[in-house]
Motif scaffolding. Structure first.
Motif, PDB file in Angstrom:
ATOM      1  N   ILE A 137       0.816  -1.202   0.000  1.00 31.49           N
ATOM      2  CA  ILE A 137       0.000   0.000   0.000  1.00 31.49           C
ATOM      3  C   ILE A 137       0.855   1.261   0.000  1.00 31.49           C
ATOM      4  O   ILE A 137       0.454   2.300  -0.547  1.00 31.49           O
ATOM      5  CB  ILE A 137      -0.975  -0.002   1.195  1.00 31.49           C
ATOM      6  CG1 ILE A 137      -1.982   1.153   1.046  1.00 31.49           C
ATOM      7  CG2 ILE A 137      -0.220   0.072   2.519  1.00 31.49           C
ATOM      8  CD1 ILE A 137      -3.115   1.101   2.018  1.00 31.49           C
ATOM      9  N   GLU A 140       1.495   2.290  -3.494  1.00 32.81           N
ATOM     10  CA  GLU A 140       0.299   2.891  -4.087  1.00 32.81           C
ATOM     11  C   GLU A 140       0.114   4.329  -3.599  1.00 32.81           C
ATOM     12  O   GLU A 140      -0.132   5.248  -4.389  1.00 32.81           O
ATOM     13  CB  GLU A 140      -0.936   2.063  -3.728  1.00 32.81           C
ATOM     14  CG  GLU A 140      -0.901   0.620  -4.195  1.00 32.81           C
ATOM     15  CD  GLU A 140      -1.189   0.484  -5.682  1.00 32.81           C
ATOM     16  OE1 GLU A 140      -1.583   1.495  -6.303  1.00 32.81           O
ATOM     17  OE2 GLU A 140      -1.027  -0.625  -6.212  1.00 32.81           O
ATOM     18  N   ILE A 141       0.241   4.523  -2.306  1.00 34.95           N
ATOM     19  CA  ILE A 141       0.018   5.837  -1.715  1.00 34.95           C
ATOM     20  C   ILE A 141       1.079   6.840  -2.157  1.00 34.95           C
ATOM     21  O   ILE A 141       0.787   8.020  -2.377  1.00 34.95           O
ATOM     22  CB  ILE A 141      -0.018   5.718  -0.179  1.00 34.95           C
ATOM     23  CG1 ILE A 141      -1.355   5.091   0.254  1.00 34.95           C
ATOM     24  CG2 ILE A 141       0.179   7.070   0.496  1.00 34.95           C
ATOM     25  CD1 ILE A 141      -1.430   4.753   1.710  1.00 34.95           C
ATOM     26  N   LYS A 187      -1.517   2.462   5.992  1.00 29.71           N
ATOM     27  CA  LYS A 187      -2.932   2.372   5.615  1.00 29.71           C
ATOM     28  C   LYS A 187      -3.795   3.184   6.567  1.00 29.71           C
ATOM     29  O   LYS A 187      -4.717   3.907   6.128  1.00 29.71           O
ATOM     30  CB  LYS A 187      -3.371   0.912   5.598  1.00 29.71           C
ATOM     31  CG  LYS A 187      -4.809   0.716   5.126  1.00 29.71           C
ATOM     32  CD  LYS A 187      -5.156  -0.760   5.025  1.00 29.71           C
ATOM     33  CE  LYS A 187      -6.580  -0.958   4.507  1.00 29.71           C
ATOM     34  NZ  LYS A 187      -6.920  -2.408   4.382  1.00 29.71           N
ATOM     35  N   ALA A 191      -4.406   6.250   3.863  1.00 32.90           N
ATOM     36  CA  ALA A 191      -5.230   5.587   2.844  1.00 32.90           C
ATOM     37  C   ALA A 191      -6.029   6.590   2.008  1.00 32.90           C
ATOM     38  O   ALA A 191      -6.312   6.348   0.831  1.00 32.90           O
ATOM     39  CB  ALA A 191      -6.180   4.591   3.501  1.00 32.90           C
ATOM     40  N   LYS A 193      -5.062   9.119   0.590  1.00 30.92           N
ATOM     41  CA  LYS A 193      -4.275   9.611  -0.544  1.00 30.92           C
ATOM     42  C   LYS A 193      -4.484   8.786  -1.812  1.00 30.92           C
ATOM     43  O   LYS A 193      -4.113   9.216  -2.898  1.00 30.92           O
ATOM     44  CB  LYS A 193      -2.783   9.630  -0.186  1.00 30.92           C
ATOM     45  CG  LYS A 193      -2.410  10.644   0.885  1.00 30.92           C
ATOM     46  CD  LYS A 193      -0.912  10.649   1.142  1.00 30.92           C
ATOM     47  CE  LYS A 193      -0.527  11.659   2.200  1.00 30.92           C
ATOM     48  NZ  LYS A 193       0.945  11.661   2.459  1.00 30.92           N
ATOM     49  N   LEU A 194      -5.079   7.613  -1.668  1.00 29.02           N
ATOM     50  CA  LEU A 194      -5.313   6.774  -2.840  1.00 29.02           C
ATOM     51  C   LEU A 194      -6.282   7.427  -3.823  1.00 29.02           C
ATOM     52  O   LEU A 194      -6.330   7.047  -4.994  1.00 29.02           O
ATOM     53  CB  LEU A 194      -5.848   5.406  -2.411  1.00 29.02           C
ATOM     54  CG  LEU A 194      -4.854   4.507  -1.662  1.00 29.02           C
ATOM     55  CD1 LEU A 194      -5.559   3.266  -1.133  1.00 29.02           C
ATOM     56  CD2 LEU A 194      -3.692   4.123  -2.572  1.00 29.02           C
ATOM     57  N   SER A 195      -7.036   8.405  -3.354  1.00 30.59           N
ATOM     58  CA  SER A 195      -7.964   9.104  -4.244  1.00 30.59           C
ATOM     59  C   SER A 195      -7.282  10.214  -5.046  1.00 30.59           C
ATOM     60  O   SER A 195      -7.885  10.791  -5.953  1.00 30.59           O
ATOM     61  CB  SER A 195      -9.120   9.705  -3.435  1.00 30.59           C
ATOM     62  OG  SER A 195      -8.642  10.688  -2.528  1.00 30.59           O
ATOM     63  N   ARG A 201       0.199  12.393  -5.423  1.00 25.06           N
ATOM     64  CA  ARG A 201       0.790  11.438  -4.474  1.00 25.06           C
ATOM     65  C   ARG A 201       2.304  11.607  -4.426  1.00 25.06           C
ATOM     66  O   ARG A 201       2.923  11.561  -3.361  1.00 25.06           O
ATOM     67  CB  ARG A 201       0.446  10.006  -4.873  1.00 25.06           C
ATOM     68  CG  ARG A 201      -1.026   9.654  -4.740  1.00 25.06           C
ATOM     69  CD  ARG A 201      -1.249   8.186  -5.065  1.00 25.06           C
ATOM     70  NE  ARG A 201      -2.456   7.986  -5.864  1.00 25.06           N
ATOM     71  CZ  ARG A 201      -2.859   6.825  -6.337  1.00 25.06           C
ATOM     72  NH1 ARG A 201      -2.143   5.733  -6.085  1.00 25.06           N
ATOM     73  NH2 ARG A 201      -3.964   6.733  -7.056  1.00 25.06           N
TER      74      ARG A 201
END
Length: 256
Positions: A137, A140-141, A187, A191, A193-195, A201
């Motif tokens: 994750i 991803e972030i 996470k 989390a 920030k995934l948007s 990011r």
């Protein structure tokens, strides 16, 4: 006193050993983050420029190193590295946890720009995430496109006309043991920030605040310092060929 995470300490300890084998000169750092690598280079007698495309990061660097900036030993500028052509080439181009933020075309451009801004016998050092099996994750972030291996890093640089001088897997096994806890903390704290877009990011990845992951109470300085981490530094050096190492150090020079 700023308390650094164990993985960051181990990376800096390895980098310090490598830097001390080089004659001090001029450097360019791309993506300085909180300035830990910048401080190491300045302490070792180097002078240079730190570039970032996030103004708040440059502002933080300018505040931390205001004395060095006033004395002319450092410049901090908000610029896109891919558009940089220095008036005078430098001896060292360095980046830590930056190259993985570029797509394939940007990745190639990044090292081409490094080549044109280095003196003929100059060196590029890049520290990147390693071990693709540990994609998580945090990747991803932070807006990562990939993790690297010794094989993939060599293929990238050699295909672009570079000679690999040295590679090493770092932080093994400390980061591996802390990986589940790290994922949990990231996470819980980031989390949302995934948007965000990949660019946003990336901008926010330079200076992060995740309790017990990137920031620690000052009392933890008794446990997290170069003296207490030295045995783990010896272990990471002994295990630098491990494919499970979660950080990869690459040192290369242009093949001119």
């Amino acid at each position: 006193m700023t308390v650094l995470p164990p993985g960051t300490l181990l990376q800096l300890m390895y980098l310090k050993e490598r830097i001390k084998t080089m004659r001090p000169g001029r450097f360019v750092e791309i993506g300085p983050g909180a300035g830990h690598v910048t401080a190491l280079l300045l302490d070792c007698g180097w002078t240079g420029i730190a570039y970032d495309f996030e103004p708040s990061t440059v502002a933080a660097i300018s505040a931390r190193f205001h004395k060095e900036i006033e004395s002319g030993r450092l410049r901090a500028e908000t610029k896109n590295w891919l558009a940089i052509r220095l008036a005078e080439p430098v001896e060292l181009v360095i980046s830590c946890m930056v190259l993985e933020h570029f797509d394939d075309a940007g990745e190639r451009s990044f090292i081409e720009v490094a080549k044109r801004n280095l003196v003929p016998d100059g060196v590029m050092i890049t520290i990147v995430p390693g071990s693709s099996r540990h994609w998580g994750i945090e990747d991803e972030i932070a807006g990562h496109f990939r993790r690297y291996s010794d094989v993939s890093a060599r293929a990238l640089f050699e295909s672009a006309g570079w000679v690999i001088r040295h590679t090493a897997g770092l932080t093994f096994p400390v980061s591996n043991l802390l990986f589940p806890l790290s994922n949990f903390l990231v996470k819980r704290a980031e989390a949302r920030k995934l948007s965000l877009s990949m660019v946003e990011r990336t901008k926010q990845s330079g200076i992060r605040t995740v309790s017990m992951k990137t920031t620690f109470p000052s009392i933890f300085g008794l446990l997290l310092n170069e003296i207490t981490m030295y045995p783990f530094h010896l272990v990471q050096k002994a295990c630098r060929r491990s494919v499970r190492a979660m950080v990869l150090y690459v040192e290369a020079t242009p093949n001119r």
